[in-house]
Write an enzyme that holds these catalytic residues in place. Structure first.
Site, PDB file in Angstrom:
ATOM      1  N   TYR A 123      -9.154  64.951  26.288  1.00 14.30           N
ATOM      2  CA  TYR A 123      -8.863  66.039  25.339  1.00 14.30           C
ATOM      3  C   TYR A 123      -9.557  65.823  23.991  1.00 14.30           C
ATOM      4  O   TYR A 123      -9.521  64.719  23.441  1.00 14.30           O
ATOM      5  CB  TYR A 123      -7.364  66.114  25.069  1.00 14.30           C
ATOM      6  CG  TYR A 123      -6.533  66.684  26.196  1.00 14.30           C
ATOM      7  CD1 TYR A 123      -6.842  67.897  26.776  1.00 14.30           C
ATOM      8  CD2 TYR A 123      -5.414  65.990  26.646  1.00 14.30           C
ATOM      9  CE1 TYR A 123      -6.059  68.416  27.797  1.00 14.30           C
ATOM     10  CE2 TYR A 123      -4.623  66.496  27.660  1.00 14.30           C
ATOM     11  CZ  TYR A 123      -4.955  67.709  28.236  1.00 14.30           C
ATOM     12  OH  TYR A 123      -4.174  68.216  29.238  1.00 14.30           O
ATOM     13  N   MET A 126      -0.751  62.651  28.473  1.00 16.87           N
ATOM     14  CA  MET A 126       0.654  62.488  28.842  1.00 16.87           C
ATOM     15  C   MET A 126       0.841  61.502  30.002  1.00 16.87           C
ATOM     16  O   MET A 126       1.646  60.578  29.928  1.00 16.87           O
ATOM     17  CB  MET A 126       1.270  63.840  29.202  1.00 16.87           C
ATOM     18  CG  MET A 126       2.771  63.767  29.396  1.00 16.87           C
ATOM     19  SD  MET A 126       3.519  65.344  29.817  1.00 16.87           S
ATOM     20  CE  MET A 126       3.334  66.279  28.323  1.00 16.87           C
ATOM     21  N   ARG A 149      23.191  49.218   5.403  1.00 18.84           N
ATOM     22  CA  ARG A 149      23.336  50.188   6.491  1.00 18.84           C
ATOM     23  C   ARG A 149      24.826  50.247   6.803  1.00 18.84           C
ATOM     24  O   ARG A 149      25.586  50.729   5.975  1.00 18.84           O
ATOM     25  CB  ARG A 149      22.460  49.774   7.686  1.00 18.84           C
ATOM     26  CG  ARG A 149      22.233  50.851   8.702  1.00 18.84           C
ATOM     27  CD  ARG A 149      21.289  50.439   9.823  1.00 18.84           C
ATOM     28  NE  ARG A 149      21.763  49.265  10.562  1.00 18.84           N
ATOM     29  CZ  ARG A 149      21.126  48.727  11.606  1.00 18.84           C
ATOM     30  NH1 ARG A 149      19.982  49.241  12.023  1.00 18.84           N
ATOM     31  NH2 ARG A 149      21.613  47.672  12.231  1.00 18.84           N
ATOM     32  N   LYS A 196      21.894  47.274  23.743  1.00 19.92           N
ATOM     33  CA  LYS A 196      21.921  48.688  23.346  1.00 19.92           C
ATOM     34  C   LYS A 196      20.651  49.391  23.820  1.00 19.92           C
ATOM     35  O   LYS A 196      19.642  48.732  24.114  1.00 19.92           O
ATOM     36  CB  LYS A 196      22.035  48.780  21.820  1.00 19.92           C
ATOM     37  CG  LYS A 196      20.852  48.178  21.080  1.00 19.92           C
ATOM     38  CD  LYS A 196      21.183  47.858  19.628  1.00 19.92           C
ATOM     39  CE  LYS A 196      19.958  47.287  18.923  1.00 19.92           C
ATOM     40  NZ  LYS A 196      20.306  46.607  17.672  1.00 19.92           N
TER      41      LYS A 196
HETATM   42  C1  LIG Z   1      20.012  45.323  17.487  1.00 13.88           C
HETATM   43  C2  LIG Z   1      20.917  44.447  16.726  1.00 13.88           C
HETATM   44  C3  LIG Z   1      20.924  43.053  16.921  1.00 13.88           C
HETATM   45  C4  LIG Z   1      19.934  42.342  17.804  1.00 13.88           C
HETATM   46  O1  LIG Z   1      18.721  42.177  17.121  1.00 13.88           O
HETATM   47  P1  LIG Z   1      17.498  41.398  17.804  1.00 13.88           P
HETATM   48  O2  LIG Z   1      16.481  41.333  16.725  1.00 13.88           O
HETATM   49  O3  LIG Z   1      17.045  42.217  18.951  1.00 13.88           O
HETATM   50  O4  LIG Z   1      17.991  40.076  18.228  1.00 13.88           O
HETATM   51  C5  LIG Z   1      21.892  42.318  16.273  1.00 13.88           C
HETATM   52  N1  LIG Z   1      22.781  42.906  15.448  1.00 13.88           N
HETATM   53  C6  LIG Z   1      22.783  44.229  15.215  1.00 13.88           C
HETATM   54  C7  LIG Z   1      23.797  44.808  14.283  1.00 13.88           C
HETATM   55  C8  LIG Z   1      21.849  45.039  15.835  1.00 13.88           C
HETATM   56  O5  LIG Z   1      21.856  46.351  15.595  1.00 13.88           O
END
Ligand SMILES: *Cc1c(COP(=O)(O)O)cnc(C)c1O
Length: 348
Positions: free
Chosen positions: A246, A294, A136, A43
């Site tokens: 800055y 930046m 969640r 993701k």
């Molecule tokens: C991101 C995620 C994972 C992977 O987690 P890692 O700690 O990167 O291995 C697994 N399950 C869900 C539901 C996630 O959102």
């Protein structure tokens, strides 16, 4: 010594290097330790590293069973890249996304009655998510029985807490047993892998693939796969009492040689490392002076022979994203996701 290996990008000033052999090593070690094939979580552009580079590496490995992404758009991108494996959409399916789910053969994770309603009577296979203590996504109390269910999942909220994790593992076991048929069953993330849950069929991992440790004490020997280097744009001598960057938050206490590095908060560096962090040059620490800006960060190069055009190290196998995250008071996930598209990607 850091050599410029940025041959394909003549003008590039910072590079994220992805070490293919390390990714392969980590996948094999995760498989060996868990005894289960991987659902590779890619993701958010493979945690900011670049899914275009990561997915093809993973797709070739027999230990990788399938992929998981956050949303339909990320799934479509994987299909357009030619990924043939199952692609789980962790974030469910919203009404306007149903046609793409069908067209691209994506597999939504249903974690709300509304997702089921969106799927309706369509011939779409899906996984169901149960909330066993993550607080969640996922069903609490409800049991979803449908012939189109091909997998079930849950997620640990606090893998470092053994007692609570074992409770979640037990709750999920009770749910899985109610199905009484063969399904894909997955619970363990990179950190969760330590529990070696006996009844799951796959591990669902992201971070560890890159060789970043999800827990301080981690039983799997990972090999860091990521490094970040950036170029020196300018080197000059400044007198004592000379303000830097800055806001003049740093003033030289003596004559110094300063270097200006082509890496700032727009590239993904946390501004909180201003006056605290450091880069590395041939193994030597170059302390960050003044505010990070930046596109540039000023460092102390006194006593080195650093020259314009040389490369400095932000992250490497000896100083991982995890180390940098600790220094910045955050987690490696956030630092990696903040890497901007301006940082060129290179698979080595
Ligand atoms: C991101 C995620 C994972 C992977 O987690 P890692 O700690 O990167 O291995 C697994 N399950 C869900 C539901 C996630 O959102």
């Amino acid at each position: 010594m850091i050599e410029s290996s940025c041959k394909t990008h003549a003008g590039c000033r910072s590079v994220l290097r992805i070490k293919r052999s390390a990714i392969e090593h980590n996948v094999k070690e995760l498989f060996r330790f868990s005894g289960k094939k991987l659902i590779a979580v890619v993701k958010s552009d493979a945690y900011g590293t670049g899914v275009r580079y990561i997915a093809p590496i993973l797709s070739e490995l027999p230990e990788v069973d399938s992929f998981a992404v956050a949303c339909v758009e990320e799934g479509v991108l994987l299909r357009e890249m030619g990924i043939k494996e199952e692609i789980l959409i962790l974030g469910g399916v919203l009404p306007e996304e149903l046609s793409a789910v069908k067209e691209y053969g994506l597999t939504p994770v249903v974690s709300d009655m509304e997702h089921l309603r969106v799927i309706g009577k369509e011939d779409i296979k899906f996984h169901v998510k149960y909330d066993t203590g993550m607080g969640r996504l996922g069903f609490v109390g409800e049991f979803i029985d449908d012939p189109r269910v091909v997998g079930v999942m849950s997620h640990l909220s606090t893998p470092a807490d053994r007692e609570f994790s074992l409770k979640q593992i037990e709750r999920f076991r009770n749910i899985v047993e109610r199905y009484g048929r063969s399904l894909k069953v997955h619970l363990e993330s990179s950190a969760g892998v330590i529990y070696r849950v006996p009844y799951t069929t796959h591990v669902r991992v992201g971070l560890a693939i890159y060789g970043e440790k999800p827990l301080r004490e981690y039983p799997i020997r990972l090999e860091p796969a990521l490094s970040v280097v950036a170029r020196i744009l300018s080197v000059k001598e400044v007198p004592r009492d000379f303000p830097i960057s800055y806001g003049r938050t740093y003033v030289t206490e003596r004559e110094k040689r300063i270097g200006v590095i082509a890496f700032g908060y727009a590239d993904g560096l946390m501004k909180s490392l201003s006056n605290r962090g450091y880069f590395l040059y041939r193994g030597r620490k170059l302390p960050i002076l003044g505010n990070i800006t930046m596109d540039m960060t000023v460092v102390d190069v006194s006593g080195t022979d650093a020259r314009v055009g040389d490369w400095v190290t932000v992250v490497d196998e000896g100083r991982t994203f995890g180390d940098l995250a600790r220094e910045a008071g955050t987690i490696p996930y956030e630092l990696m996701c903040n890497l901007s598209s301006r940082v060129k990607r290179e698979v080595i």
